[in-house]
Design a protein around this motif. Structure first.
Motif, PDB file in Angstrom:
ATOM      1  N   VAL A 235      28.480 -18.882   7.858  1.00 43.49           N
ATOM      2  CA  VAL A 235      28.560 -17.422   7.731  1.00 43.49           C
ATOM      3  C   VAL A 235      29.860 -16.925   8.333  1.00 43.49           C
ATOM      4  CG1 VAL A 235      27.504 -15.244   8.457  1.00 43.49           C
ATOM      5  CG2 VAL A 235      26.063 -17.110   7.660  1.00 43.49           C
ATOM      6  N   ALA A 236      30.223 -17.429   9.490  1.00 45.29           N
ATOM      7  CA  ALA A 236      31.480 -17.029  10.111  1.00 45.29           C
ATOM      8  C   ALA A 236      32.669 -17.425   9.241  1.00 45.29           C
ATOM      9  CB  ALA A 236      31.600 -17.651  11.500  1.00 45.29           C
ATOM     10  N   GLY A 237      32.619 -18.600   8.675  1.00 45.78           N
ATOM     11  CA  GLY A 237      33.688 -19.046   7.782  1.00 45.78           C
ATOM     12  C   GLY A 237      33.799 -18.167   6.550  1.00 45.78           C
ATOM     13  N   ALA A 238      32.654 -17.759   6.003  1.00 44.33           N
ATOM     14  CA  ALA A 238      32.669 -16.892   4.825  1.00 44.33           C
ATOM     15  C   ALA A 238      33.278 -15.534   5.172  1.00 44.33           C
ATOM     16  CB  ALA A 238      31.259 -16.724   4.282  1.00 44.33           C
ATOM     17  N   TYR A 239      32.944 -14.990   6.337  1.00 42.98           N
ATOM     18  CA  TYR A 239      33.529 -13.716   6.762  1.00 42.98           C
ATOM     19  C   TYR A 239      35.041 -13.840   6.977  1.00 42.98           C
ATOM     20  CZ  TYR A 239      29.261 -10.992   7.243  1.00 42.98           C
ATOM     21  OH  TYR A 239      28.111 -10.295   6.982  1.00 42.98           O
ATOM     22  N   ILE A 240      35.470 -14.937   7.551  1.00 45.86           N
ATOM     23  CA  ILE A 240      36.910 -15.139   7.774  1.00 45.86           C
ATOM     24  C   ILE A 240      37.651 -15.236   6.448  1.00 45.86           C
ATOM     25  CG2 ILE A 240      38.608 -16.808   8.627  1.00 45.86           C
ATOM     26  CD1 ILE A 240      36.665 -17.346  10.968  1.00 45.86           C
ATOM     27  N   VAL A 241      37.094 -15.971   5.497  1.00 45.93           N
ATOM     28  CA  VAL A 241      37.726 -16.087   4.178  1.00 45.93           C
ATOM     29  C   VAL A 241      37.775 -14.727   3.500  1.00 45.93           C
ATOM     30  CG1 VAL A 241      37.421 -17.052   1.856  1.00 45.93           C
ATOM     31  CG2 VAL A 241      37.188 -18.517   3.864  1.00 45.93           C
ATOM     32  N   LEU A 242      36.698 -13.971   3.562  1.00 43.97           N
ATOM     33  CA  LEU A 242      36.669 -12.638   2.975  1.00 43.97           C
ATOM     34  C   LEU A 242      37.703 -11.731   3.627  1.00 43.97           C
ATOM     35  CD1 LEU A 242      35.265 -10.683   1.001  1.00 43.97           C
ATOM     36  CD2 LEU A 242      33.758 -10.069   2.888  1.00 43.97           C
ATOM     37  N   PHE A 243      37.809 -11.772   4.950  1.00 50.03           N
ATOM     38  CA  PHE A 243      38.782 -10.947   5.659  1.00 50.03           C
ATOM     39  C   PHE A 243      40.207 -11.309   5.251  1.00 50.03           C
ATOM     40  CE2 PHE A 243      41.593 -10.281   9.326  1.00 50.03           C
ATOM     41  CZ  PHE A 243      41.492  -8.900   9.438  1.00 50.03           C
ATOM     42  N   VAL A 244      40.499 -12.583   5.131  1.00 47.47           N
ATOM     43  CA  VAL A 244      41.839 -13.023   4.731  1.00 47.47           C
ATOM     44  C   VAL A 244      42.153 -12.558   3.311  1.00 47.47           C
ATOM     45  CG1 VAL A 244      43.236 -15.068   4.206  1.00 47.47           C
ATOM     46  CG2 VAL A 244      41.955 -14.946   6.342  1.00 47.47           C
ATOM     47  N   LEU A 245      41.187 -12.658   2.408  1.00 51.52           N
ATOM     48  CA  LEU A 245      41.403 -12.211   1.037  1.00 51.52           C
ATOM     49  C   LEU A 245      41.676 -10.710   0.965  1.00 51.52           C
ATOM     50  CD1 LEU A 245      38.734 -14.279  -0.931  1.00 51.52           C
ATOM     51  CD2 LEU A 245      41.214 -14.539  -0.987  1.00 51.52           C
ATOM     52  N   VAL A 246      40.915  -9.935   1.725  1.00 50.35           N
ATOM     53  CA  VAL A 246      41.139  -8.482   1.750  1.00 50.35           C
ATOM     54  C   VAL A 246      42.498  -8.171   2.362  1.00 50.35           C
ATOM     55  CG1 VAL A 246      40.337  -6.309   2.777  1.00 50.35           C
ATOM     56  CG2 VAL A 246      38.709  -7.868   1.724  1.00 50.35           C
ATOM     57  N   LEU A 247      42.885  -8.881   3.398  1.00 50.85           N
ATOM     58  CA  LEU A 247      44.183  -8.673   4.034  1.00 50.85           C
ATOM     59  C   LEU A 247      45.326  -8.987   3.068  1.00 50.85           C
ATOM     60  CD1 LEU A 247      45.509  -7.919   6.744  1.00 50.85           C
ATOM     61  CD2 LEU A 247      45.541 -10.356   7.271  1.00 50.85           C
ATOM     62  N   VAL A 248      45.204 -10.065   2.324  1.00 50.58           N
ATOM     63  CA  VAL A 248      46.231 -10.427   1.333  1.00 50.58           C
ATOM     64  C   VAL A 248      46.297  -9.360   0.239  1.00 50.58           C
ATOM     65  CG1 VAL A 248      46.785 -12.088  -0.492  1.00 50.58           C
ATOM     66  CG2 VAL A 248      46.174 -12.892   1.787  1.00 50.58           C
ATOM     67  N   TYR A 249      45.156  -8.895  -0.235  1.00 49.10           N
ATOM     68  CA  TYR A 249      45.120  -7.864  -1.276  1.00 49.10           C
ATOM     69  C   TYR A 249      45.788  -6.575  -0.797  1.00 49.10           C
ATOM     70  CZ  TYR A 249      43.262  -4.390  -4.485  1.00 49.10           C
ATOM     71  OH  TYR A 249      43.145  -3.367  -5.377  1.00 49.10           O
ATOM     72  N   VAL A 250      45.458  -6.141   0.398  1.00 50.19           N
ATOM     73  CA  VAL A 250      46.041  -4.906   0.935  1.00 50.19           C
ATOM     74  C   VAL A 250      47.553  -5.059   1.119  1.00 50.19           C
ATOM     75  CG1 VAL A 250      46.097  -3.400   2.979  1.00 50.19           C
ATOM     76  CG2 VAL A 250      43.919  -4.067   1.972  1.00 50.19           C
ATOM     77  N   SER A 251      48.004  -6.206   1.577  1.00 54.00           N
ATOM     78  CA  SER A 251      49.443  -6.398   1.764  1.00 54.00           C
ATOM     79  C   SER A 251      50.171  -6.415   0.419  1.00 54.00           C
ATOM     80  CB  SER A 251      49.719  -7.674   2.549  1.00 54.00           C
ATOM     81  OG  SER A 251      49.254  -8.797   1.843  1.00 54.00           O
ATOM     82  N   ILE A 252      49.575  -7.013  -0.617  1.00 52.70           N
ATOM     83  CA  ILE A 252      50.193  -7.000  -1.953  1.00 52.70           C
ATOM     84  C   ILE A 252      50.271  -5.576  -2.479  1.00 52.70           C
ATOM     85  CG2 ILE A 252      49.820  -7.662  -4.369  1.00 52.70           C
ATOM     86  CD1 ILE A 252      48.739 -10.336  -3.310  1.00 52.70           C
ATOM     87  N   MET A 253      49.222  -4.795  -2.301  1.00 53.84           N
ATOM     88  CA  MET A 253      49.231  -3.401  -2.764  1.00 53.84           C
ATOM     89  C   MET A 253      50.265  -2.578  -1.996  1.00 53.84           C
ATOM     90  SD  MET A 253      47.264  -3.040  -5.275  1.00 53.84           S
ATOM     91  CE  MET A 253      47.397  -4.706  -5.867  1.00 53.84           C
ATOM     92  N   ALA A 254      50.452  -2.849  -0.705  1.00 51.70           N
ATOM     93  CA  ALA A 254      51.452  -2.122   0.077  1.00 51.70           C
ATOM     94  C   ALA A 254      52.866  -2.450  -0.404  1.00 51.70           C
ATOM     95  CB  ALA A 254      51.305  -2.456   1.558  1.00 51.70           C
ATOM     96  N   ILE A 255      53.104  -3.696  -0.725  1.00 51.95           N
ATOM     97  CA  ILE A 255      54.418  -4.098  -1.245  1.00 51.95           C
ATOM     98  C   ILE A 255      54.680  -3.424  -2.586  1.00 51.95           C
ATOM     99  CG2 ILE A 255      55.714  -6.062  -2.164  1.00 51.95           C
ATOM    100  CD1 ILE A 255      54.338  -7.765   0.039  1.00 51.95           C
ATOM    101  N   ARG A 256      53.679  -3.437  -3.453  1.00 56.97           N
ATOM    102  CA  ARG A 256      53.852  -2.799  -4.765  1.00 56.97           C
ATOM    103  C   ARG A 256      54.068  -1.299  -4.619  1.00 56.97           C
ATOM    104  NH1 ARG A 256      49.399  -4.648  -8.887  1.00 56.97           N
ATOM    105  NH2 ARG A 256      50.895  -3.789 -10.352  1.00 56.97           N
ATOM    106  N   LEU A 257      53.350  -0.658  -3.707  1.00 56.40           N
ATOM    107  CA  LEU A 257      53.497   0.782  -3.496  1.00 56.40           C
ATOM    108  C   LEU A 257      54.892   1.119  -2.997  1.00 56.40           C
ATOM    109  CD1 LEU A 257      52.201   3.605  -3.404  1.00 56.40           C
ATOM    110  CD2 LEU A 257      51.515   3.085  -1.063  1.00 56.40           C
ATOM    111  N   SER A 258      55.420   0.331  -2.071  1.00 55.90           N
ATOM    112  CA  SER A 258      56.766   0.612  -1.565  1.00 55.90           C
ATOM    113  C   SER A 258      57.810   0.404  -2.657  1.00 55.90           C
ATOM    114  CB  SER A 258      57.083  -0.256  -0.352  1.00 55.90           C
ATOM    115  OG  SER A 258      57.126  -1.617  -0.728  1.00 55.90           O
ATOM    116  N   ARG A 259      57.617  -0.580  -3.516  1.00 55.58           N
ATOM    117  CA  ARG A 259      58.546  -0.807  -4.625  1.00 55.58           C
ATOM    118  C   ARG A 259      58.500   0.354  -5.617  1.00 55.58           C
ATOM    119  NH1 ARG A 259      57.097  -5.985  -7.137  1.00 55.58           N
ATOM    120  NH2 ARG A 259      57.850  -6.785  -5.153  1.00 55.58           N
ATOM    121  N   ILE A 260      57.302   0.835  -5.923  1.00 54.69           N
ATOM    122  CA  ILE A 260      57.162   1.961  -6.853  1.00 54.69           C
ATOM    123  C   ILE A 260      57.759   3.228  -6.254  1.00 54.69           C
ATOM    124  CG2 ILE A 260      55.451   3.490  -7.928  1.00 54.69           C
ATOM    125  CD1 ILE A 260      53.741   0.997  -8.405  1.00 54.69           C
ATOM    126  N   GLU A 261      57.555   3.456  -4.960  1.00 57.25           N
ATOM    127  CA  GLU A 261      58.141   4.628  -4.310  1.00 57.25           C
ATOM    128  C   GLU A 261      59.664   4.577  -4.365  1.00 57.25           C
ATOM    129  OE1 GLU A 261      56.408   4.609  -0.430  1.00 57.25           O
ATOM    130  OE2 GLU A 261      54.777   5.933  -1.047  1.00 57.25           O
TER     131      GLU A 261
END
Length: 97
Positions: free
Chosen positions: A22-48
């Protein structure tokens, strides 16, 4: 009824062994969300940045000067009305700003 009886008899994974999964699943989920948010932030700064360039180009063009001064381009409005008619829509009446 039978499925419920079968599920009631199937032993669950003991909590002391399931905890690390369960802890491993939460860590994997957290990492995936963190990667997604960072990709969206990069795309947003490029669009701006691209939007800033486009706004700068529009402000320096002669059409941008007219738009800032409140003058309307009748030819552009006529093209829009012709496009609406070709799509089967009704031409809109334009109201002065």
């Amino acid at each position: 009824m039978i499925a419920a009886a079968l599920l009631a008899e199937v032993p669950a994974l003991p909590l002391h062994t399931a905890g690390k999964y369960v802890a491993g699943a939460y860590i994997v989920l957290f990492v995936l969300v963190l990667v997604y948010v960072s990709i969206m932030a990069i795309r947003l700064s490029r669009i701006e940045g691209e939007l800033g360039e486009l706004l700068g180009m529009a402000a320096s063009s002669p059409d941008g000067e007219r738009a800032r001064n409140g003058e309307e381009d009748a030819a552009a409005r006529a093209r829009l009305a012709d496009g609406a008619q070709s799509l089967g829509g009704e031409p809109r009446e334009s109201t002065p700003a």
